[in-house]
Design a protein around this motif. Structure first.
Motif, PDB file in Angstrom:
ATOM      1  N   ASP A 314      -3.679 -28.775 -21.165  1.00 20.15           N
ATOM      2  CA  ASP A 314      -4.449 -30.014 -21.349  1.00 20.15           C
ATOM      3  C   ASP A 314      -5.946 -29.758 -21.254  1.00 20.15           C
ATOM      4  O   ASP A 314      -6.738 -30.355 -21.975  1.00 20.15           O
ATOM      5  CB  ASP A 314      -4.074 -31.052 -20.279  1.00 20.15           C
ATOM      6  CG  ASP A 314      -2.672 -31.592 -20.477  1.00 20.15           C
ATOM      7  OD1 ASP A 314      -2.124 -31.399 -21.580  1.00 20.15           O
ATOM      8  OD2 ASP A 314      -2.121 -32.196 -19.540  1.00 20.15           O
ATOM      9  N   LEU A 315      -6.327 -28.880 -20.330  1.00 19.15           N
ATOM     10  CA  LEU A 315      -7.756 -28.630 -20.131  1.00 19.15           C
ATOM     11  C   LEU A 315      -8.299 -27.586 -21.099  1.00 19.15           C
ATOM     12  O   LEU A 315      -9.483 -27.272 -21.087  1.00 19.15           O
ATOM     13  CB  LEU A 315      -8.009 -28.176 -18.683  1.00 19.15           C
ATOM     14  CG  LEU A 315      -7.784 -29.249 -17.613  1.00 19.15           C
ATOM     15  CD1 LEU A 315      -7.795 -28.640 -16.224  1.00 19.15           C
ATOM     16  CD2 LEU A 315      -8.851 -30.335 -17.711  1.00 19.15           C
ATOM     17  N   GLY A 316      -7.396 -27.044 -21.933  1.00 19.64           N
ATOM     18  CA  GLY A 316      -7.829 -26.042 -22.910  1.00 19.64           C
ATOM     19  C   GLY A 316      -8.042 -24.675 -22.307  1.00 19.64           C
ATOM     20  O   GLY A 316      -8.849 -23.892 -22.812  1.00 19.64           O
TER      21      GLY A 316
ATOM     22  N   SER B   3     -13.866 -26.437 -22.881  1.00 20.29           N
ATOM     23  CA  SER B   3     -13.088 -25.749 -23.900  1.00 20.29           C
ATOM     24  C   SER B   3     -13.033 -26.570 -25.187  1.00 20.29           C
ATOM     25  O   SER B   3     -12.941 -27.794 -25.149  1.00 20.29           O
ATOM     26  CB  SER B   3     -11.687 -25.536 -23.359  1.00 20.29           C
ATOM     27  OG  SER B   3     -10.840 -25.133 -24.379  1.00 20.29           O
ATOM     28  N   THR B   5     -10.557 -26.529 -26.957  1.00 20.20           N
ATOM     29  CA  THR B   5      -9.142 -26.886 -27.143  1.00 20.20           C
ATOM     30  C   THR B   5      -8.702 -27.890 -26.078  1.00 20.20           C
ATOM     31  O   THR B   5      -7.524 -28.165 -25.919  1.00 20.20           O
ATOM     32  CB  THR B   5      -8.231 -25.646 -27.068  1.00 20.20           C
ATOM     33  OG1 THR B   5      -8.514 -24.955 -25.860  1.00 20.20           O
ATOM     34  CG2 THR B   5      -8.439 -24.731 -28.241  1.00 20.20           C
ATOM     35  N   GLU B   6      -9.678 -28.438 -25.336  1.00 21.48           N
ATOM     36  CA  GLU B   6      -9.367 -29.415 -24.298  1.00 21.48           C
ATOM     37  C   GLU B   6      -8.766 -30.676 -24.932  1.00 21.48           C
ATOM     38  O   GLU B   6      -9.295 -31.170 -25.928  1.00 21.48           O
ATOM     39  CB  GLU B   6     -10.678 -29.744 -23.591  1.00 21.48           C
ATOM     40  CG  GLU B   6     -10.584 -30.771 -22.508  1.00 21.48           C
ATOM     41  CD  GLU B   6     -11.946 -30.990 -21.865  1.00 21.48           C
ATOM     42  OE1 GLU B   6     -12.250 -30.315 -20.888  1.00 21.48           O
ATOM     43  OE2 GLU B   6     -12.719 -31.831 -22.379  1.00 21.48           O
ATOM     44  N   ASN B   7      -7.710 -31.175 -24.332  1.00 21.69           N
ATOM     45  CA  ASN B   7      -7.042 -32.381 -24.823  1.00 21.69           C
ATOM     46  C   ASN B   7      -6.644 -32.274 -26.299  1.00 21.69           C
ATOM     47  O   ASN B   7      -6.842 -33.195 -27.082  1.00 21.69           O
ATOM     48  CB  ASN B   7      -7.935 -33.614 -24.613  1.00 21.69           C
ATOM     49  CG  ASN B   7      -7.189 -34.908 -24.873  1.00 21.69           C
ATOM     50  OD1 ASN B   7      -5.978 -34.985 -24.669  1.00 21.69           O
ATOM     51  ND2 ASN B   7      -7.898 -35.913 -25.343  1.00 21.69           N
ATOM     52  N   GLN B   9      -4.396 -32.617 -29.277  1.00 20.20           N
ATOM     53  CA  GLN B   9      -3.229 -33.439 -29.600  1.00 20.20           C
ATOM     54  C   GLN B   9      -2.841 -33.223 -31.055  1.00 20.20           C
ATOM     55  O   GLN B   9      -3.589 -33.597 -31.966  1.00 20.20           O
ATOM     56  CB  GLN B   9      -3.557 -34.927 -29.395  1.00 20.20           C
ATOM     57  CG  GLN B   9      -3.995 -35.300 -27.982  1.00 20.20           C
ATOM     58  CD  GLN B   9      -2.855 -35.160 -26.991  1.00 20.20           C
ATOM     59  OE1 GLN B   9      -1.798 -35.749 -27.168  1.00 20.20           O
ATOM     60  NE2 GLN B   9      -3.068 -34.353 -25.958  1.00 20.20           N
ATOM     61  N   GLN B  48       1.266 -26.718 -28.820  1.00 16.98           N
ATOM     62  CA  GLN B  48      -0.081 -26.933 -28.267  1.00 16.98           C
ATOM     63  C   GLN B  48      -0.429 -25.809 -27.288  1.00 16.98           C
ATOM     64  O   GLN B  48      -1.529 -25.282 -27.284  1.00 16.98           O
ATOM     65  CB  GLN B  48      -0.144 -28.286 -27.547  1.00 16.98           C
ATOM     66  CG  GLN B  48      -0.486 -29.416 -28.498  1.00 16.98           C
ATOM     67  CD  GLN B  48      -0.088 -30.795 -28.018  1.00 16.98           C
ATOM     68  OE1 GLN B  48       0.085 -31.684 -28.818  1.00 16.98           O
ATOM     69  NE2 GLN B  48       0.088 -30.977 -26.724  1.00 16.98           N
ATOM     70  N   ILE B 123     -12.645 -34.859 -25.356  1.00 20.02           N
ATOM     71  CA  ILE B 123     -12.778 -36.192 -24.774  1.00 20.02           C
ATOM     72  C   ILE B 123     -13.057 -37.210 -25.886  1.00 20.02           C
ATOM     73  O   ILE B 123     -12.555 -38.317 -25.889  1.00 20.02           O
ATOM     74  CB  ILE B 123     -13.927 -36.213 -23.746  1.00 20.02           C
ATOM     75  CG1 ILE B 123     -13.653 -35.215 -22.626  1.00 20.02           C
ATOM     76  CG2 ILE B 123     -14.145 -37.600 -23.183  1.00 20.02           C
ATOM     77  CD1 ILE B 123     -14.826 -34.987 -21.709  1.00 20.02           C
ATOM     78  N   LYS B 125     -12.199 -37.018 -28.987  1.00 23.03           N
ATOM     79  CA  LYS B 125     -11.160 -37.002 -30.030  1.00 23.03           C
ATOM     80  C   LYS B 125     -11.699 -36.624 -31.400  1.00 23.03           C
ATOM     81  O   LYS B 125     -11.564 -37.374 -32.366  1.00 23.03           O
ATOM     82  CB  LYS B 125     -10.432 -38.357 -30.062  1.00 23.03           C
ATOM     83  CG  LYS B 125      -9.782 -38.649 -28.726  1.00 23.03           C
ATOM     84  CD  LYS B 125      -8.997 -39.923 -28.697  1.00 23.03           C
ATOM     85  CE  LYS B 125      -8.305 -40.033 -27.336  1.00 23.03           C
ATOM     86  NZ  LYS B 125      -7.864 -41.338 -26.986  1.00 23.03           N
TER      87      LYS B 125
END
Lengths: 322, 346
Positions: A314-316, B3, B5-7, B9, B48, B123, B125
């Protein structure tokens, strides 16, 4: 006053004294609970007791006390005792009693004062208060005037053990104890004083850790229920707070973090139904810790790695290899 | 730096298949899917996770610069497909498969599955697109037959955690512009770096950042500074500094990264500190291509200096092999040096 007159008066007043003891006990316990102190504070159930006739007579007439008015001069016709675990708790309770506004008190024994006066001796230790009331009070069908007294004893469990052992032999000697016995008893009190000091340190240390984590956990619980639509559980919260003890952030740091990274709440909501970990308020701290100290978190993680992987994702973050 | 790649989806996934060339000057026509791939929640989560493992913070992925700015170049094309309808998406991604088949000019390059993923990230999106070329490999599948357990041989597995078997191009589109990350195992090693070129260059239209020399120099200077400032024994510092020299001078590696250095050389308790230190200095959190031109001279010799003007250096090899710090204080240092005193040049 003859012994008979003494006893006759006492007999008429026994239930007055009993109820007075009960009243003082209730008043003090009420203050204790108002101060938010825990139920398990007293290691022995507090109880009051009216003195039995024989020891009352012995004290009034046969113990060289030279009372001018024995009936009124004896202030422990009813007694009440509180036994606690540590000396700090004793101090806390004495302060509480001294601040009860309807009480007049006289300190008959104060072991701290006695230690200052006789620093080289080791004898009976306890706090004794003689409590009377500032104003007359009506209680059930009784009237307590301001000249009725109750002795309140406060001490630690170890001090109490000493008292139980020596009660009839040393403190109130009917026969003169052997010097050898005196020496042994003094040695035991020296040991008790030392142990009480250690107990106090232990309890302080436990309190610091516990209260720090409790504060964070309580705020987390509120935050969790405000933001997550699932019933929270706290089965593993304390385990994790223990494991990451030295790294636990303040609640504000966590709050700021999750307010910025709003998606964390969405992910927790996504998984809370299926995963126990996401129903624990501590999950909020876990995200913060992975973000800040990803290597340490993995190293100290007490469960399987798979549980932790989605948080890194989730945090990458890649899962570090240790 | 957070990052990229944070969140992450995933929203849409499609796969096509490309083949190894059979004639050197003509690409094989890919086999196209006509529908979007549907995946369970667990499947999506695993995918993911694969993407983050390859591209996320501390991964071996490399941030690249866009070289091909034409509309049909991958950086622009992938941006366009985000807003398409499902049917258009299916149609347009065929072009991506064609482009990869075209870029695979050598008959040595294997075929595989091309996975095209679009989704949102961060964050705010932002739209993103990932293109994975995954080689197919073999494995076994556990099967329960009546009361016993049997294994079924599978010859067409792809996207297992075995990272060597896939390459990824990843684009994130934000107001600031397009960010590109490329993961290709071949990039990390000197001997295979040429083999990586067709994917990031011919296919993705990207190039290695011109700033690599400067970033490599920064890596050296910042890491050196970090080690010097660490509160540890001088002897341990000597170890770490030696490690930094060896890490940079390793001829077999083509890339370097904070996490790679930390995992290979630092004690666990120092890793988070180091990563935080480098992050504060805004050093890239993924890998970079190692280019030593600016620090070549510094790496020639291992040297240590003392406050009184004395300098100790070794022309070849690590200092730690021959020097031991026995004690050190604010005013003096006791060293033990292996070897006989041979020269006293005046």
């Amino acid at each position: 006053m003859t012994e008979k007159e003494f006893l006759d008066r006492f007999h008429t007043e026994i239930s007055l004294y009993e109820n007075y003891g009960k009243y003082i006990k209730e008043t003090i316990l009420h203050e204790v609970s108002d101060a938010g102190l825990p139920d398990h504070w007293f290691v022995i159930e507090p109880s009051y007791r009216v003195k039995d006739e024989k020891s009352l007579l012995a004290k009034a007439f046969y113990r060289n006390k030279n009372y001018s008015d024995p009936y009124n001069d004896i202030t422990d016709k009813v007694g009440l005792r509180f036994v606690l675990l540590t000396t700090d708790q004793v101090t806390e309770l004495t302060e509480l009693i001294e601040n009860i506004s309807i009480f007049n008190f006289r300190k008959d024994r104060d072991y701290l004062r006695e230690q200052n006066q006789n620093p080289t001796t080791f004898i009976y230790q306890s706090m004794h208060y003689i409590i009377s009331l500032k104003k007359e009070i009506e209680y059930c069908e009784y009237i307590f005037k301001n000249n009725i007294f109750c002795e309140v004893q406060i001490r630690t469990l170890l001090q109490h053990a000493y008292s139980e052992l020596t009660h009839d032999t040393i403190y109130k000697p009917k026969t003169i104890a052997e010097p050898k016995t005196h020496r042994l008893v003094a040695r035991s009190m020296a040991l008790i004083e030392t142990t009480d000091a250690i107990f106090s340190d232990v309890s302080k240390q436990v309190c610091i850790v516990k209260s720090k984590n409790d504060i964070v956990l309580n705020s987390l619980k509120t935050e969790y229920s405000n933001r997550i639509n699932f019933e929270q559980e706290d089965r593993i919260c304390n385990i994790l707070l223990d494991y990451y003890d030295e790294y636990i952030p303040t609640f504000n740091e966590v709050y700021e973090f999750i307010s910025k990274k709003t998606f964390i709440i969405d992910r927790i909501n996504d998984r809370a139904l299926e995963k126990l970990l996401y129903r624990q308020p501590v999950i909020l701290i876990l995200y913060y810790l992975v973000y800040k100290i990803q290597n340490i978190v993995l190293k100290l993680w007490p469960f399987t790695q798979e549980e932790l992987e989605p948080i890194y994702t989730d945090l990458g973050f890649c899962l570090p290899s240790l | 730096m957070d990052s990229v790649t944070e969140n992450l989806q995933i929203e849409r996934i499609i796969i096509h298949e490309i083949f190894k060339r059979t004639i050197s000057d003509k690409p094989c026509i890919p086999s196209y899917s006509t529908a979007m791939l549907t995946m369970t929640k667990e499947g999506k989560q695993a995918l993911q996770q694969r993407l983050v493992e390859a591209l996320g913070n501390n991964s071996h992925s490399i941030e690249m610069e866009i070289n091909d700015i034409k509309d049909e170049g991958m950086p622009s094309f992938t941006k366009k497909i985000y807003g398409l309808s499902d049917s258009e998406f299916i149609e347009e991604t065929k072009y991506i498969a064609d482009k990869l088949a075209e870029a695979q000019v050598s008959m040595q390059y294997p075929g595989g599955i091309i996975v095209i993923i679009s989704g949102i990230v961060g964050i705010n999106k932002h739209p993103c697109c990932a293109i994975i070329k995954a080689e197919v490999h073999t494995g076994f599948h556990k099967k329960k037959v009546k009361e016993s357990i049997s294994a079924e041989y599978l010859s067409d597995l792809f996207l297992t955690p075995q990272q060597k078997l896939y390459k990824i191009g990843y684009f994130v589109f934000s107001k600031k512009g397009t960010t590109v990350l490329v993961y290709d195992h071949n990039m990390t090693r000197s001997e295979t770096k040429q083999a990586a070129k067709y994917f990031y260059d011919s296919f993705l239209g990207c190039k290695i950042a011109d700033s690599s020399k400067i970033v490599t120099q920064n890596f050296f200077l910042l890491t050196r500074e970090f080690i010097n400032e660490l509160e540890i024994e001088n002897d341990k510092k000597l170890d770490y500094q030696d490690d930094l020299y060896s890490y940079l001078k390793n001829k077999n590696t083509n890339t370097l990264s904070i996490s790679d250095f930390a995992e290979k050389h630092l004690d666990l308790d120092h890793r988070d500190l180091y990563q935080a230190y480098m992050k504060t200095s805004e050093f890239p959190i993924t890998a970079i291509v190692k280019e030593l031109d600016l620090i070549k001279n510094k790496l020639k010799r291992r040297k240590i200096s003392f406050s009184t003007g004395v300098t100790l250096q070794r022309s070849k090899g690590n200092l730690k092999e021959v020097v031991e710090v026995l004690a050190s204080s604010a005013t003096s240092t006791t060293l033990k040096i292996s070897g006989k005193l041979t020269d006293q040049i005046t």
